[in-house]
Motif scaffolding. Structure first.
Motif, PDB file in Angstrom:
ATOM      1  N   GLU A 254      -0.391  -6.858  -6.319  1.00 61.46           N
ATOM      2  CA  GLU A 254      -1.794  -6.461  -6.115  1.00 61.46           C
ATOM      3  C   GLU A 254      -2.708  -7.159  -7.123  1.00 61.46           C
ATOM      4  O   GLU A 254      -3.773  -7.680  -6.774  1.00 61.46           O
ATOM      5  CB  GLU A 254      -1.912  -4.946  -6.262  1.00 61.46           C
ATOM      6  CG  GLU A 254      -3.320  -4.402  -6.019  1.00 61.46           C
ATOM      7  CD  GLU A 254      -3.434  -2.934  -6.384  1.00 61.46           C
ATOM      8  OE1 GLU A 254      -3.843  -2.144  -5.526  1.00 61.46           O
ATOM      9  OE2 GLU A 254      -3.100  -2.580  -7.537  1.00 61.46           O
TER      10      GLU A 254
ATOM     11  N   GLU B 226       0.832  -1.213   0.000  1.00 62.90           N
ATOM     12  CA  GLU B 226       0.000   0.000   0.000  1.00 62.90           C
ATOM     13  C   GLU B 226       0.864   1.259   0.000  1.00 62.90           C
ATOM     14  O   GLU B 226       0.584   2.214  -0.725  1.00 62.90           O
ATOM     15  CB  GLU B 226      -0.927   0.015   1.221  1.00 62.90           C
ATOM     16  CG  GLU B 226      -2.008  -1.048   1.211  1.00 62.90           C
ATOM     17  CD  GLU B 226      -1.479  -2.455   1.498  1.00 62.90           C
ATOM     18  OE1 GLU B 226      -0.363  -2.575   2.070  1.00 62.90           O
ATOM     19  OE2 GLU B 226      -2.145  -3.431   1.111  1.00 62.90           O
ATOM     20  N   GLN B 227       1.934   1.258   0.804  1.00 63.26           N
ATOM     21  CA  GLN B 227       2.821   2.428   0.866  1.00 63.26           C
ATOM     22  C   GLN B 227       3.520   2.652  -0.471  1.00 63.26           C
ATOM     23  O   GLN B 227       3.626   3.794  -0.944  1.00 63.26           O
ATOM     24  CB  GLN B 227       3.869   2.228   1.972  1.00 63.26           C
ATOM     25  CG  GLN B 227       3.293   2.328   3.374  1.00 63.26           C
ATOM     26  CD  GLN B 227       4.248   1.810   4.428  1.00 63.26           C
ATOM     27  OE1 GLN B 227       5.084   0.945   4.150  1.00 63.26           O
ATOM     28  NE2 GLN B 227       4.133   2.323   5.643  1.00 63.26           N
TER      29      GLN B 227
ATOM     30  N   LYS C 212       1.486   4.298  -3.311  1.00 67.69           N
ATOM     31  CA  LYS C 212       1.144   5.727  -3.188  1.00 67.69           C
ATOM     32  C   LYS C 212       2.157   6.621  -3.898  1.00 67.69           C
ATOM     33  O   LYS C 212       1.969   7.835  -3.992  1.00 67.69           O
ATOM     34  CB  LYS C 212       1.071   6.112  -1.701  1.00 67.69           C
ATOM     35  CG  LYS C 212      -0.169   5.570  -0.997  1.00 67.69           C
ATOM     36  CD  LYS C 212      -0.149   5.909   0.478  1.00 67.69           C
ATOM     37  CE  LYS C 212      -1.374   5.297   1.179  1.00 67.69           C
ATOM     38  NZ  LYS C 212      -1.300   5.472   2.656  1.00 67.69           N
TER      39      LYS C 212
END
Length: 452
Positions: free
Chosen positions: A83, A9-10, A13
Motif C-alpha cells: 500500500e 484491502e481484505q 482489515k
C-alpha cells in the motif's frame, strides 16, 4: 478464504495483536509505539509519518518479516508495504537509506518468494523488484544496502537477489503458482528487471528466452494486450544482449513478432515490436529473414497509419531504410538460399534463369552441398505442392548445370524421393518429378529435348 484470491484491502482489515508480540519479545517497545501510530490510520496521516520517519518504519516492517512467521501477520505487513509503495513508488528508496546500512532489507522478501502462499509470493516479488530497481548503483554492485561490508553478519548481496528473483520468475513461467496471475506477475517483473545485465545473463542461462516465445501472439482483451506488451518489452531488452540474440535467431521469434506488428492496433505494442525489429535488423540473417517475411510491405502499411509517437515514426523510417539496404545487399543466391532454408519455395524468376544456375554452381557446393540436402529434405517433409514441384525442378537444374550433377544427386539418395512424387495427385509436382528423373537417367540434353 483462499489465499490465492486475497486482496490487500481484505488483509488490511485484520487486527494484529502487536501487544502480544511485544510481550513475547518478538518486537520491541519502540516498534510497538511506531506501529500504534501507523496502524489503522488514514493514507494522508501515514504519508506524513513516512515523510518524517520513513526509514524507521521500513526497519520495523523488515524486522517483523524476519522474526515473525505467522502467516496472517506476514500477509498484513506485506500489504502495508505494498500500500505504501503503490501510493508512492519513490518510497522504495527508503529501503536504501544509510541508517539501514546494517539491515538486510532484501533477505525476508527473497525467502518469502519460495516459502509463502500466492499472496505472499506475489507481494514479495512486486516489492523486491521495485526495491532492487531503485537501488543506488555501486561500483562493484555487490553491497546490499549502504556500506554494510563492515557488518559481521553476512548480508544478502544484490547478485543473490537478482539470481534468486530470476529463478523464481522462470519457475513461474514454467509452472505458475497462480493459474491466472502467476504468468502476468512474472512477465511484469521481468520487463523491469531485464534492464539489469546480471538478470539478462541469468535469464539466458536458465533457458528463460524460450519461455517467452509462446507468449508473442496477437492479443485482443485488455489483459492479454498488456501481457503481450510486457513480453515484447522483455524481448526488446534482450535484443541488446548478444547471447539472447543468438537464441532469438534460432527460434520462431521473428515470424511471431512480424505477425504481432502486422495485426496489432495498440500503439505501445507496435512501438516496442518495431524498436525490437530495428535492433535485430543488422544482426546475422535477421535482415534477410525480415525481407522474406514481407516486412517491407508491412512497414509501408504501418507508415500510412496515424501514429502519434515520434519514436515509433523514427523507428519505422529507420527500419524501412535498413530493409531497402538488405534487399540491395542480398545477391540472387542469398535470396535463393533464404528461400530454400525457410522452405518457402515458389516460382521466383531465378529458378528458371540459366544465368543464375551457371553463375552459382560453386555456391551449391558450400557446407557439403547443404542447399541440395535441404531441397531433398523438402521432398520428404513438405505438404505444399508448389514447394515440391520447385524442389524437383531445382534438382533437375543442378543435374543439368553441374559437371558432376547426376553423380552428386544420386549419392545424396534423391532418386527414391523424386520417384515417389511421380504419382503425386498434383500435376505440377508429377511433371517436375518426371523431368528430374529424366535428367538423372537420360542426361541433361536428352531430358531438355523431351521437355520441349
Amino acid at each position: 478464504m483462499d489465499h490465492a484470491e486475497l486482496t490487500t484491502e481484505q488483509v488490511l482489515k485484520r487486527d494484529i495483536p502487536w501487544e502480544t508480540y511485544m510481550t513475547t519479545k518478538l518486537i520491541t517497545g519502540t516498534c510497538l509505539q511506531l506501529l500504534r501510530r501507523y496502524d489503522n490510520r488514514s493514507e494522508s496521516y501515514r504519508a506524513a509519518l513516512l515523510d518524517d520517519d520513513g526509514p524507521a518504519y521500513v526497519r520495523v516492517f523488515v524486522n517483523i518479516l524476519r522474526d515473525i512467521f505467522k502467516e496472517e501477520t506476514v500477509e498484513y505487513v506485506l500489504a502495508l508495504i505494498d500500500e505504501m509503495l503503490t501510493a508512492n513508488p519513490k518510497r522504495a528508496r527508503l529501503f536504501h537509506d544509510k541508517s539501514l546500512a546494517n539491515e538486510d532489507t532484501y533477505e525476508p522478501f527473497l525467502r518469502l518468494l519460495w516459502k509463502g502462499n500466492w499472496f505472499i509470493q506475489e507481494k514479495s516479488c512486486k516489492i523486491l523488484s521495485l526495491i532492487v530497481s531503485v537501488r543506488p548503483k555501486t561500483h562493484d554492485g555487490i553491497i546490499a544496502n549502504g556500506d554494510a561490508s563492515h557488518s559481521n553478519k553476512k548480508s544478502t548481496t544484490i547478485d543473490d537477489v537478482l539470481k534468486g528473483l530470476v529463478e523464481w520468475l522462470c519457475a513461474q513461467l514454467k509452472k505458475p503458482s497462480h493459474p491466472s496471475r502467476g504468468m502476468p506477475t512474472a512477465i511484469s517483473s521481468l520487463s523491469t528487471l531485464l534492464k539489469e545485465p546480471l538478470v539478462r545473463s541469468s535469464f539466458v542461462k536458465l533457458d528463460g528466452v524460450k519461455l517467452l516465445i509462446p507468449l508473442i501472439s496477437p492479443a485482443s482483451t485488455q489483459q492479454s494486450i498488456q501481457l503481450l506488451y510486457e513480453t515484447c518489452l522483455c524481448v526488446w531488452l534482450l535484443s541488446y544482449y548478444e547471447p539472447a540474440v543468438e537464441y532469438l535467431a534460432t527460434s520462431r521469434t521473428l515470424p511471431r513478432l512480424v505477425e504481432v506488428v502486422k495485426g496489432s492496433t495498440k500503439e505501445k505494442v507496435v512501438r516496442v515490436v518495431v524498436l525490437t525489429l530495428k535492433n535485430l535488423l543488422s544482426r546475422g540473417t535477421f535482415g534477410a529473414q525480415m525481407v522474406d517475411l514481407g516486412l517491407p510491405q508491412i512497414v509501408q502499411n504501418l507508415k500510412a497509419q496515424a501514429w502519434s509517437d515520434e519514436d515509433l515514426l523514427e523507428a519505422l523510417n529507420h527500419l524501412e531504410e535498413g530493409l531497402k539496404d538488405n534487399i540491395k545487399k542480398l545477391s540472387s543466391f542469398d535470396k535463393y538460399k533464404q528461400e530454400v532454408l525457410l522452405g518457402h519455395l515458389d516460382w521466383s524468376p531465378m529458378h528458371k534463369d540459366p544465368w543464375f544456375w551457371r553463375e552459382n554452381m560453386t555456391n551449391f557446393e558450400e557446407n557439403d552441398f547443404q542447399i541440395l540436402r535441404v531441397l531433398i529434405t523438402i521432398l520428404d517433409t513438405s505438404n505444399d505442392p508448389r514447394a515440391l514441384a520447385v524442389a524437383c525442378y531445382d534438382l533437375s537444374q543442378f543435374i543439368q548445370y553441374h559437371s558432376a550433377g547426376r553423380i552428386i544427386v544420386t549419392d545424396l539418395k534423391a532418386k527414391e524421393r523424386v520417384m515417389k512424387l511421380m504419382n503425386h495427385e498434383n500435376s505440377e509436382v508429377t511433371k517436375n518429378a518426371l523431368l528430374c528423373i529424366q535428367r538423372l537417367f537420360l542426361g541433361a540434353k536428352y531430358a531438355s529435348f523431351l521437355q520441349a
